[in-house]
Design a protein around this motif. Structure first.
Motif, PDB file in Angstrom:
ATOM      1  N   UNK A  29      60.408  31.795  34.779  1.00  0.00           N
ATOM      2  CA  UNK A  29      59.360  32.758  34.448  1.00  0.00           C
ATOM      3  C   UNK A  29      59.270  33.825  35.528  1.00  0.00           C
ATOM      4  N   UNK A  30      59.022  35.053  35.077  1.00  0.00           N
ATOM      5  CA  UNK A  30      58.835  36.169  36.012  1.00  0.00           C
ATOM      6  C   UNK A  30      59.974  36.242  37.017  1.00  0.00           C
ATOM      7  N   UNK A  31      61.206  36.377  36.486  1.00  0.00           N
ATOM      8  CA  UNK A  31      62.384  36.388  37.343  1.00  0.00           C
ATOM      9  C   UNK A  31      62.435  37.537  38.326  1.00  0.00           C
ATOM     10  N   UNK A  32      61.710  38.612  38.044  1.00  0.00           N
ATOM     11  CA  UNK A  32      61.659  39.721  38.983  1.00  0.00           C
ATOM     12  C   UNK A  32      62.745  40.753  38.753  1.00  0.00           C
ATOM     13  N   UNK A  33      62.643  41.882  39.432  1.00  0.00           N
ATOM     14  CA  UNK A  33      63.614  42.968  39.262  1.00  0.00           C
ATOM     15  C   UNK A  33      64.979  42.572  39.823  1.00  0.00           C
ATOM     16  N   UNK A  34      66.043  42.921  39.092  1.00  0.00           N
ATOM     17  CA  UNK A  34      67.383  42.615  39.576  1.00  0.00           C
ATOM     18  C   UNK A  34      68.370  43.748  39.269  1.00  0.00           C
ATOM     19  N   UNK A  35      67.844  44.975  39.203  1.00  0.00           N
ATOM     20  CA  UNK A  35      68.712  46.131  38.956  1.00  0.00           C
ATOM     21  C   UNK A  35      69.620  46.405  40.145  1.00  0.00           C
ATOM     22  N   UNK A  36      70.937  46.557  39.882  1.00  0.00           N
ATOM     23  CA  UNK A  36      71.909  46.800  40.949  1.00  0.00           C
ATOM     24  C   UNK A  36      71.983  48.267  41.351  1.00  0.00           C
ATOM     25  N   UNK A  37      72.631  48.491  42.484  1.00  0.00           N
ATOM     26  CA  UNK A  37      72.774  49.849  43.014  1.00  0.00           C
ATOM     27  C   UNK A  37      73.958  50.561  42.370  1.00  0.00           C
ATOM     28  N   UNK A  38      73.879  51.905  42.355  1.00  0.00           N
ATOM     29  CA  UNK A  38      74.998  52.706  41.867  1.00  0.00           C
ATOM     30  C   UNK A  38      76.119  52.760  42.896  1.00  0.00           C
ATOM     31  N   UNK A  39      77.332  52.991  42.430  1.00  0.00           N
ATOM     32  CA  UNK A  39      78.483  53.088  43.320  1.00  0.00           C
ATOM     33  C   UNK A  39      78.611  54.467  43.930  1.00  0.00           C
ATOM     34  N   UNK A  40      79.312  54.550  45.049  1.00  0.00           N
ATOM     35  CA  UNK A  40      79.523  55.824  45.742  1.00  0.00           C
ATOM     36  C   UNK A  40      80.535  56.670  44.974  1.00  0.00           C
ATOM     37  N   UNK A  41      80.280  57.975  44.928  1.00  0.00           N
ATOM     38  CA  UNK A  41      81.231  58.900  44.317  1.00  0.00           C
ATOM     39  C   UNK A  41      82.455  59.078  45.206  1.00  0.00           C
ATOM     40  N   UNK A  42      83.569  59.459  44.614  1.00  0.00           N
ATOM     41  CA  UNK A  42      84.812  59.609  45.373  1.00  0.00           C
ATOM     42  C   UNK A  42      84.797  60.820  46.285  1.00  0.00           C
ATOM     43  N   UNK A  43      85.304  60.650  47.505  1.00  0.00           N
ATOM     44  CA  UNK A  43      85.502  61.773  48.421  1.00  0.00           C
ATOM     45  C   UNK A  43      86.778  62.523  48.053  1.00  0.00           C
ATOM     46  N   UNK A  44      86.891  63.760  48.555  1.00  0.00           N
ATOM     47  CA  UNK A  44      88.145  64.516  48.442  1.00  0.00           C
ATOM     48  C   UNK A  44      88.693  64.695  49.850  1.00  0.00           C
ATOM     49  N   UNK A  45      89.902  64.187  50.067  1.00  0.00           N
ATOM     50  CA  UNK A  45      90.535  64.246  51.377  1.00  0.00           C
ATOM     51  C   UNK A  45      91.806  65.086  51.303  1.00  0.00           C
ATOM     52  N   UNK A  46      92.173  65.678  52.439  1.00  0.00           N
ATOM     53  CA  UNK A  46      93.439  66.392  52.552  1.00  0.00           C
ATOM     54  C   UNK A  46      94.312  65.644  53.552  1.00  0.00           C
ATOM     55  N   UNK A  47      95.601  65.519  53.227  1.00  0.00           N
ATOM     56  CA  UNK A  47      96.535  64.806  54.092  1.00  0.00           C
ATOM     57  C   UNK A  47      97.821  65.608  54.206  1.00  0.00           C
ATOM     58  N   UNK A  48      98.440  65.544  55.387  1.00  0.00           N
ATOM     59  CA  UNK A  48      99.700  66.248  55.615  1.00  0.00           C
ATOM     60  C   UNK A  48     100.857  65.498  54.959  1.00  0.00           C
ATOM     61  N   UNK A  49     101.752  66.257  54.348  1.00  0.00           N
ATOM     62  CA  UNK A  49     102.936  65.678  53.706  1.00  0.00           C
ATOM     63  C   UNK A  49     104.157  66.481  54.164  1.00  0.00           C
ATOM     64  N   UNK A  50     105.018  65.840  54.926  1.00  0.00           N
ATOM     65  CA  UNK A  50     106.188  66.533  55.477  1.00  0.00           C
ATOM     66  C   UNK A  50     107.252  66.828  54.420  1.00  0.00           C
TER      67      UNK A  50
END
Length: 424
Positions: A29-50
């Protein structure tokens, strides 16, 4: 085609929304709130490619967007964070903010650099439970990812830059002292792209030489291929200035030398102070008087001068040994530091704009998509959820803006179809 400047749009992923959920289980009874968190959005990275040498790929694809984080779920299950988007560019690429020209990163090292950050995931309602608030019917929405336009500018990483008028023998010289194999022909602008060559001085010792094409009178203002390739000289630690001592093109080598140096200074005054070594090419075609005149000129200026015949590698060994010795005394290849962002006004959170206007006696709050996302997670029938929503309006300046617009107690306020009577 050699492309060394490109403009592209970036959009990092949005954070996922937190969930509003309550535990449901037989005999609990009365289990309480159990809503999960949202996930992080993707970053944009730059990398060197020889393996890349130009920015040509960005001529065809100009918009890059990372994935959004997933929304939270019931049973305290957090949404999955999105993968980062890695954009590969040639080593030596500068990333500038298109609007301001501010340098965001110099992609010269192996470590990837984050240019656009993904949004944070919103908290689920499990975080808002307390002794006095046992049934929170609201959660936080994820924050939007950063969006911006950037200009990519390739500045080659080379220790030595070969400069001089067209057809003086720069391509021949780099082909004789390195493994580079540029196109060589007896006409101007044979070389239309910068050519890099590694000059090996023995085991564990080498340096990179770049043949910089397109330098003629007026290059500092963009004449010929000037602006296209002068930027590649800026990183070079040492300049190797090749002149045609024979004057086979009908020009005077001393005037050529002075003209090119004027164009370097016009483009960037710092280049006028860059160390230079002079190579007098095509000595076999010049008279004794001409050879003596040119050598005397550079000796009077106190510059290192080497007469060579690049086509048969005559004198190139002594020249390259002197170049290597000079490089050992110079600082490393120039790296550009990221420039700090200008001071911002933090009175209103970034990306949280809005407009207030009055229409037919109703005060409308518009142009606030971030607020609309928050409203999706708020139950208007729950008193505590409405208290949370009121705090959002206060903290983001909307209540103050309504008051400045003339709202009075009892007036109707409408926010994306949700109407309520204003009470101060």
């Amino acid at each position: 085609m050699f492309v060394d400047v490109a403009k592209i749009s970036l959009r990092a992923g949005d954070g996922g929304n937190g969930a509003v959920s309550f535990h449901r289980e037989k005999y609990v009874a009365a289990g309480g709130p159990d809503g999960g968190d949202g996930g992080r959005g993707g970053n944009i990275l730059f990398a060197a490619d020889d393996n890349l040498s130009t920015l040509a790929d960005f001529r065809y694809k100009r918009k890059y967007a990372a994935e959004n984080g997933q929304n939270g779920k019931a049973s305290r299950c957090s949404g999955k964070s999105a993968k980062d988007l890695v954009i590969r560019v040639p080593r030596g690429t500068l990333v500038r903010e298109a609007e301001t020209g501010r340098i965001l990163a110099d992609i010269s090292d192996d470590a990837p650099v984050v240019i656009a950050k993904g949004g944070r995931g919103g908290w689920g309602n499990q975080h808002f439970a307390s002794s006095t608030r046992q049934i929170p019917r609201f959660a936080k929405s994820g924050t939007p990812g950063e969006a911006l336009e950037v200009v990519l500018e390739l500045k080659l990483l080379a220790d030595v830059g070969l400069i001089g008028f067209p057809n003086v023998g720069k391509s021949t010289l780099i082909s004789m002292v390195s493994e580079a194999r540029p196109k060589i022909a007896n006409y101007h602008f044979t070389t239309l792209t910068p050519v890099l060559g590694v000059v090996r001085m023995g085991e564990g010792s080498s340096f990179v030489m770049a043949d910089i094409p397109g330098l003629i009178e007026g290059a500092g203002e963009g004449v010929g291929l000037g602006h296209d390739f002068l930027r590649h000289v800026e990183r070079c630690r040492l300049l190797l200035h090749v002149v045609d001592v024979s004057g086979s093109e009908g020009r005077d080598p001393i005037e050529d030398f002075e003209t090119i140096n004027k164009e370097l200074c016009r483009f960037n005054p710092e280049l006028g102070q860059r160390p230079q070594i002079v190579a007098g090419n095509k000595c076999d075609l010049a008279s004794e008087e001409q050879l003596a005149r040119v050598e005397a000129y550079f000796k009077e200026k106190g510059m290192a001068y080497f007469p060579i015949m690049a086509a048969i590698a005559e004198g190139t060994g002594e020249l390259i040994n002197h170049v290597a010795a000079a490089l050992s005394t110079l600082p490393p290849v120039k790296r550009y530091e990221a420039e700090a962002a200008p001071t911002e006004d933090f009175s209103q959170p970034a990306g949280r704009g809005f407009k207030v206007r009055r229409e037919n006696g109703v005060y409308l709050v518009e142009d606030a998509p971030w607020l609309h996302k928050i409203m999706e997670t708020v139950n208007p029938e729950d008193y505590e959820a409405l208290q949370y929503f009121e705090r959002v309006l206060q903290q983001n300046g909307i209540i103050r803006a309504l008051e400045e617009a003339g709202v009075q107690d009892g007036d109707t306020v409408s926010i994306y179809g949700f109407e309520f009577d204003f009470i101060s």
